[in-house]
Scaffold this motif. Structure first.
Motif, PDB file in Angstrom:
ATOM      1  N   ASP A  95      75.428  -5.728  11.340  1.00 49.54           N
ATOM      2  CA  ASP A  95      75.655  -4.686  10.417  1.00 49.54           C
ATOM      3  C   ASP A  95      74.757  -4.823   9.257  1.00 49.54           C
ATOM      4  O   ASP A  95      74.351  -3.871   8.597  1.00 49.54           O
ATOM      5  CB  ASP A  95      76.841  -4.857   9.812  1.00 49.54           C
ATOM      6  CG  ASP A  95      78.110  -4.578  10.804  1.00 49.54           C
ATOM      7  OD1 ASP A  95      77.838  -3.753  11.789  1.00 49.54           O
ATOM      8  OD2 ASP A  95      79.410  -5.025  10.876  1.00 49.54           O
ATOM      9  N   HIS A  96      74.284  -6.243   8.857  1.00 52.45           N
ATOM     10  CA  HIS A  96      73.366  -6.476   7.738  1.00 52.45           C
ATOM     11  C   HIS A  96      71.767  -5.760   8.357  1.00 52.45           C
ATOM     12  O   HIS A  96      71.175  -5.269   7.301  1.00 52.45           O
ATOM     13  CB  HIS A  96      73.422  -7.630   7.571  1.00 52.45           C
ATOM     14  CG  HIS A  96      72.400  -8.084   6.217  1.00 52.45           C
ATOM     15  ND1 HIS A  96      72.894  -7.757   4.914  1.00 52.45           N
ATOM     16  CD2 HIS A  96      71.301  -8.662   6.249  1.00 52.45           C
ATOM     17  CE1 HIS A  96      71.870  -8.134   4.092  1.00 52.45           C
ATOM     18  NE2 HIS A  96      71.006  -8.730   4.740  1.00 52.45           N
ATOM     19  N   GLY A  99      71.950  -2.402   7.906  1.00 53.05           N
ATOM     20  CA  GLY A  99      71.427  -2.020   6.242  1.00 53.05           C
ATOM     21  C   GLY A  99      70.295  -2.214   5.779  1.00 53.05           C
ATOM     22  O   GLY A  99      69.764  -1.225   4.728  1.00 53.05           O
ATOM     23  N   LEU A 100      69.732  -3.126   6.369  1.00 52.80           N
ATOM     24  CA  LEU A 100      68.159  -3.214   5.947  1.00 52.80           C
ATOM     25  C   LEU A 100      67.439  -2.253   6.448  1.00 52.80           C
ATOM     26  O   LEU A 100      66.400  -1.861   5.691  1.00 52.80           O
ATOM     27  CB  LEU A 100      67.803  -4.808   6.439  1.00 52.80           C
ATOM     28  CG  LEU A 100      68.228  -5.929   5.676  1.00 52.80           C
ATOM     29  CD1 LEU A 100      67.852  -7.102   6.510  1.00 52.80           C
ATOM     30  CD2 LEU A 100      68.124  -5.876   4.261  1.00 52.80           C
ATOM     31  N   LEU A 101      67.525  -1.624   7.544  1.00 53.11           N
ATOM     32  CA  LEU A 101      66.905  -0.562   8.200  1.00 53.11           C
ATOM     33  C   LEU A 101      66.943   0.644   7.171  1.00 53.11           C
ATOM     34  O   LEU A 101      66.102   1.488   7.209  1.00 53.11           O
ATOM     35  CB  LEU A 101      67.185  -0.528   9.539  1.00 53.11           C
ATOM     36  CG  LEU A 101      66.873  -1.463  10.765  1.00 53.11           C
ATOM     37  CD1 LEU A 101      67.410  -1.470  12.131  1.00 53.11           C
ATOM     38  CD2 LEU A 101      65.321  -1.676  10.755  1.00 53.11           C
ATOM     39  N   ALA A 102      68.090   0.804   6.980  1.00 51.15           N
ATOM     40  CA  ALA A 102      68.503   2.051   5.978  1.00 51.15           C
ATOM     41  C   ALA A 102      67.917   2.204   4.772  1.00 51.15           C
ATOM     42  O   ALA A 102      67.132   2.935   4.173  1.00 51.15           O
ATOM     43  CB  ALA A 102      70.259   2.316   6.103  1.00 51.15           C
ATOM     44  N   ASP A 103      67.988   0.866   3.941  1.00 56.50           N
ATOM     45  CA  ASP A 103      67.653   0.817   2.589  1.00 56.50           C
ATOM     46  C   ASP A 103      67.511  -0.750   2.205  1.00 56.50           C
ATOM     47  O   ASP A 103      68.572  -1.021   1.923  1.00 56.50           O
ATOM     48  CB  ASP A 103      68.099   1.759   1.685  1.00 56.50           C
ATOM     49  CG  ASP A 103      67.565   1.912   0.271  1.00 56.50           C
ATOM     50  OD1 ASP A 103      66.561   0.999   0.088  1.00 56.50           O
ATOM     51  OD2 ASP A 103      68.144   2.515  -0.538  1.00 56.50           O
ATOM     52  N   PRO A 104      66.617  -1.389   2.441  1.00 50.93           N
ATOM     53  CA  PRO A 104      66.674  -2.844   1.985  1.00 50.93           C
ATOM     54  C   PRO A 104      66.915  -3.009   0.610  1.00 50.93           C
ATOM     55  O   PRO A 104      67.593  -3.999   0.264  1.00 50.93           O
ATOM     56  CB  PRO A 104      65.273  -3.191   2.178  1.00 50.93           C
ATOM     57  CG  PRO A 104      64.389  -2.142   3.100  1.00 50.93           C
ATOM     58  CD  PRO A 104      65.155  -1.068   2.903  1.00 50.93           C
ATOM     59  N   ILE A 113      75.715 -14.455   4.817  1.00 57.87           N
ATOM     60  CA  ILE A 113      75.895 -14.268   6.469  1.00 57.87           C
ATOM     61  C   ILE A 113      75.188 -15.283   7.133  1.00 57.87           C
ATOM     62  O   ILE A 113      75.876 -15.842   8.056  1.00 57.87           O
ATOM     63  CB  ILE A 113      75.407 -12.902   6.892  1.00 57.87           C
ATOM     64  CG1 ILE A 113      76.277 -11.636   6.125  1.00 57.87           C
ATOM     65  CG2 ILE A 113      75.423 -12.649   8.497  1.00 57.87           C
ATOM     66  CD1 ILE A 113      75.783 -10.281   6.541  1.00 57.87           C
ATOM     67  N   LEU A 114      74.003 -15.850   6.636  1.00 59.22           N
ATOM     68  CA  LEU A 114      73.050 -16.529   7.619  1.00 59.22           C
ATOM     69  C   LEU A 114      73.994 -18.063   7.373  1.00 59.22           C
ATOM     70  O   LEU A 114      73.906 -18.929   8.190  1.00 59.22           O
ATOM     71  CB  LEU A 114      71.759 -16.664   6.957  1.00 59.22           C
ATOM     72  CG  LEU A 114      70.956 -15.443   7.041  1.00 59.22           C
ATOM     73  CD1 LEU A 114      69.761 -15.577   6.435  1.00 59.22           C
ATOM     74  CD2 LEU A 114      70.722 -15.327   8.608  1.00 59.22           C
ATOM     75  N   ASP A 115      74.692 -18.469   6.228  1.00 58.62           N
ATOM     76  CA  ASP A 115      75.193 -19.464   5.592  1.00 58.62           C
ATOM     77  C   ASP A 115      76.496 -19.618   6.613  1.00 58.62           C
ATOM     78  O   ASP A 115      76.653 -20.551   7.172  1.00 58.62           O
ATOM     79  CB  ASP A 115      75.401 -19.663   4.502  1.00 58.62           C
ATOM     80  CG  ASP A 115      74.282 -19.996   3.719  1.00 58.62           C
ATOM     81  OD1 ASP A 115      73.211 -20.398   4.108  1.00 58.62           O
ATOM     82  OD2 ASP A 115      74.460 -19.682   2.292  1.00 58.62           O
TER      83      ASP A 115
END
Length: 636
Positions: A95-96, A99-104, A113-115
Motif C-alpha cells: 500500500d505504501h 502511495g509513493l507511486l501516486a504522489d511521494p 512500516i520497515l521497522d
C-alpha cells in the motif's frame, strides 16, 4: 507528451502491475508458507520495481523497495519463516508503494512500516528455529520391509514440516528397478527439535542410510533457495519458446482502432448494399472480399480488448482478507472461471461494483463465528465469485453462505421509505430488487463498511450503464447470490436483422436459438402474448408489433425468433427475417436511454438506423407472462 510516450507514466503503470503481482504472491504465501517459488517470484518483482524506480528517477520508491527487498531476502535465504505478521506488514508495504507511486510528497513516512517488517522478520526467525534433515535410504530398503512413508510420518510428528523429494539418483525408465528405493528426501522441521529424536526415527537403519541433520536457516542451500540466475530485465527479449512477444499499447489507441473498425463495417455494409442493387457480379465479389476482411479485422481488434476477469480478482482477495480482520470473522474467498474474458472497458467499470457486493456479503451476509456455531455452520464463512459464458452474455455471480436476505425486513424498510405500500403484492424477486434503490439499507447502524445505502445503488447504475442486468436470489439461513449479466463486448456484434411494420431492428445473433413459422391459428388471434408449442415445449411469445404499437398491417407469413437468456426462452413474433449482419453498437441518446426493450442502435448499409433489441429484458418479460399464466391457472 502523450501518456504513452511519458516514461514516468509508463513506469507507474508497470510498477502498479508489479505491486499487484507482489500482493497476489503474498496472499498465496499465506496459504503456502513454504513455497520457495512463490517467495522467489515476489523477490524478483520487488527487485524489478527497485531497479526501474531508480532508472526513472523515482528515488523514494527505489529506496523504500530496497529496504523491503532486503527484509524479504531473509525469507528467500531461509533465515525467517512466513507467518501472518510478515504477510500483514508486507501488504501494508505494498500500500505504501502505491502511495509513493501516486504522489511521494503526500505519502506518509515509510520507516514505521520497515521497522514493523524487520520486527516481524525477527519474530519469524525466532519461531522458525528447527532442523533440516536430508536422508537417503538403501536401495533395498523396501524389499527389507521398511516403509518410507511411515518414516516420513514419524518426522512430521516432531513439528511443522516441509518435505521435498530428492530425485537426482533415479535412473532413466529403461534402467529402473521398481523395487529399488532411489528417492531421497529433504525435510525442514520447525520448532525446538532434538536431533536425537530424528536419529531415533532411523534407529533400525542407522548403519545403512545417508543421514544429514543441520540447523534450519543454515547458509547451506535449502528448499527455500534453489540455484538461480540473475533476474532478467523485463524488457529483455524472451527466450526461444518461452511465449509470445508482447508490447504495451495505450487504451486510447485501442478505442480509436475499434471506432475505425466500426466505421469500416458500416462502409462495408453500404458497399454490399450498392453491389446488390447494381447487380454487378464483379462488384459483389469485391464486396464479399471486403466483408470477409472486415470480419477478420473486427475479430482481431475485439480480441485485443478482451481481458480475463482474473485480472481484477487479486484485489478482491486482499479486500476479503482485510474485511476478515476488520470484522473479526474468518472468511474464505473462492473463485472460478477466472479465464472468462470481457471487454477491457467492462472489466475496468466492473471492479467497484464487485467491491460493493463483496463488502456487503462480508458485513451483512456472513454471521459471526458464534452465530454460525449456533446454527451448526462452520465458523469460517465463504464468499464465492465465479464467471461463465452464457450466449452473448457473461454471468458473474457472488455467493455467500450467510444468513440470507430477510424479505419481511426488506418489506418493512421499503414501506417506511415509501418505496411500496402495505397492500402491494410483490414477488420475492421484486422485493429483493428494492435493495438496489438509492439510499436503501437494512443495516441497524452505520459503520465504516456499510449502512448508508449507497453501495448497491452504485452497482445498479454501473451495470445498467453497461447494458447489463442484476438478479438477486436468497434463501434465509443459507446465503444469497447476486448475478450480474453483462454483454461480452460494447462495440460490434453479429446481429439478425428483422422487419416489423416496415421498420428494421437487430437481435444479437448469439442469443438466437431458432426461427420458426408462426402457426396460422396464432397469426389470426390477437393479443400481445401467448404460448407456442415447439416440439412439445411451451414457449411464451410476444408480438413485437403490438408491443411497439405498430399500426401497419402484419405480414401474411409472420415468423417467430426464439431467443434465450439465462436459461429462459421467449419467442419474438416479427414480420420478416431479413439477413445476418455485423452490428456496430451505438449508444442511445439520453432522451432515449430510458426506453425499455432496446440496448442501442446501429446504422445499416443504406444509412438508416435500426434499434437493437435488449434480449434479457424481453426474456424477463416472457418470464412475467409465464408467472401471470401460472397464477391465473392456480386461481381457476
Amino acid at each position: 507528451m502523450s501518456a504513452e510516450a511519458d516514461p514516468s507514466a509508463l513506469f507507474r503503470q508497470e510498477a502498479s502491475e508489479l505491486v499487484a503481482s507482489i500482493e497476489v504472491g503474498l496472499l498465496d504465501l499465506e496459504k503456502r508458507e513454504g513455497d520457495s517459488e512463490l517467495i522467489a517470484s515476489v523477490f524478483r518483482d520487488l527487485h524489478t520495481v527497485k531497479g526501474s524506480g531508480a532508472m526513472f528517477g523515482f528515488t523514494e520508491v527505489a529506496a523504500f523497495v530496497h529496504e523491503f527487498e532486503t527484509a524479504f531476502d531473509r525469507l528467500r535465504r531461509g533465515e525467517a519463516a512466513v507467518n501472518a505478521d510478515v504477510i500483514a506488514v508486507s501488504l501494508k508495504a505494498c500500500d505504501h508503494i502505491r502511495g509513493l507511486l501516486a504522489d511521494p510528497a503526500t505519502a506518509p513516512a515509510g520507516k514505521p512500516i520497515l521497522d514493523a517488517l524487520a520486527g516481524a522478520m525477527d519474530s519469524a526467525a525466532a519461531s522458525g528455529a528447527g532442523l533440516v534433515v536430508q536422508v537417503r535410504l538403501p536401495a533395498d530398503a523396501i524389499r527389507l520391509g521398511h516403509h518410507p512413508r511411515r518414516l516420513l510420518d514419524e518426522l512430521a510428528a516432531l513439528g511443522k514440516t516441509r518435505i521435498a523429494a530428492l530425485p537426482e539418483a533415479i535412473p532413466p525408465l529403461d534402467d529402473l528397478d521398481p523395487t529399488d528405493c532411489l528417492t531421497g528426501w529433504r525435510v525442514e522441521i520447525e520448532g525446538n527439535v532434538d536431533p536425537a529424536d530424528v536419529e531415533a526415527v532411523f534407529v533400525f537403519l542407522a548403519d545403512l542410510i545417508d543421514l544429514e541433520i543441520t540447523p534450519l536457516g543454515d547458509p547451506a542451500p535449502s528448499m527455500a533457495e534453489a540455484p538461480r540466475e540473475a533476474t532478467p530485465a523485463r524488457t529483455a527479449a524472451p527466450a526461444q519458446g518461452s511465449g509470445p512477444d508482447t508490447m504495451r499499447v495505450a487504451t486510447e489507441r485501442l478505442d480509436e482502432l475499434m471506432d475505425r473498425v466500426g466505421e469500416l463495417v458500416i462502409a462495408e455494409a453500404r458497399l454490399h448494399s450498392i453491389a446488390q442493387t447494381a447487380g454487378d457480379s464483379v462488384l459483389l465479389v469485391v464486396a464479399e472480399d471486403i466483408q470477409r476482411l472486415a470480419e477478420g479485422l473486427r475479430d482481431a481488434t475485439m480480441s485485443m480488448r478482451m481481458v480475463p476477469i482474473g485480472s481484477i480478482t487479486g484485489r478482491f482477495r486482499r479486500l476479503v482478507r482485510d474485511l476478515s480482520t476488520q470484522l473479526g470473522r474468518p472468511i474464505r474467498f473462492e473463485t472460478s472461471g477466472e479465464d472468462t474474458e470481457l471487454d477491457k472497458t467492462v472489466i475496468e467499470l466492473l471492479a467497484d461494483p464487485l467491491v460493493h457486493i463483496i463488502r456487503n456479503a462480508a458485513d451483512h451476509g456472513l454471521e459471526s463465528p458464534q452465530e454460525r456455531q449456533a446454527v451448526c455452520k462452520p465458523e469460517t464463512g465463504t464468499i464465492e465469485l465465479d464467471a461463465e459464458y452464457s450466449g452473448a452474455e457473461v454471468l458473474i455471480r457472488v455467493r455467500d453462505d450467510g444468513r440470507g436476505l430477510d424479505p419481511a425486513k426488506i418489506r418493512r424498510r421499503a414501506i417506511d421509505r415509501g418505496l411500496t405500500t402495505e397492500d402491494a403484492q410483490l414477488s420475492e424477486a421484486e422485493l429483493f430488487r428494492l435493495v438496489l434503490e438509492p439510499g436503501f439499507s437494512t443495516a441497524e447502524r452505520v459503520t465504516d463498511l456499510s449502512g448508508r445505502g449507497v453501495g448497491m445503488d452504485v452497482v445498479r447504475r454501473t451495470v445498467e450503464d453497461l447494458r447489463g442486468q442484476i438478479e438477486i436470489a436468497s434463501e434465509p439461513g443459507h446465503g444469497s447470490t447476486i448475478t450480474l449479466r453483462l454483454p461480452l463486448t460494447l462495440a460490434i456484434i453479429d446481429g439478425l436483422l428483422i422487419e416489423i411494420g416496415g421498420e428494421y431492428y437487430s437481435i444479437p445473433l448469439a442469443a438466437v436459438e431458432e426461427c420458426v413459422e408462426l402457426p396460422a391459428p396464432h397469426a389470426a388471434a390477437s393479443g400481445a402474448s401467448s404460448f407456442l408449442n415447439i416440439r412439445g415445449s411451451l414457449v411464451p411469445f410476444v408480438r413485437l408489433r403490438d408491443l411497439f404499437a405498430v399500426t401497419a398491417p402484419p405480414s401474411d407469413f409472420q415468423k417467430v425468433v426464439v431467443v434465450t437468456s439465462g436459461g429462459s426462452r421467449i419467442g419474438l413474433v416479427v414480420d420478416r427475417i431479413v439477413a445476418n449482419n455485423q452490428t456496430v453498437i451505438k449508444q442511445l441518446s439520453r432522451l432515449h436511454a430510458a426506453l425499455k426493450g432496446f440496448s442501442g442502435a446501429t446504422i445499416l448499409g443504406d444509412g438508416t438506423v435500426a434499434l437493437i433489441l435488449d434480449v434479457p429484458q424481453l426474456v424477463a418479460l416472457g418470464r412475467t407472462i409465464e408467472d401471470r399464466s401460472a397464477r391465473l391457472e392456480r386461481a381457476a
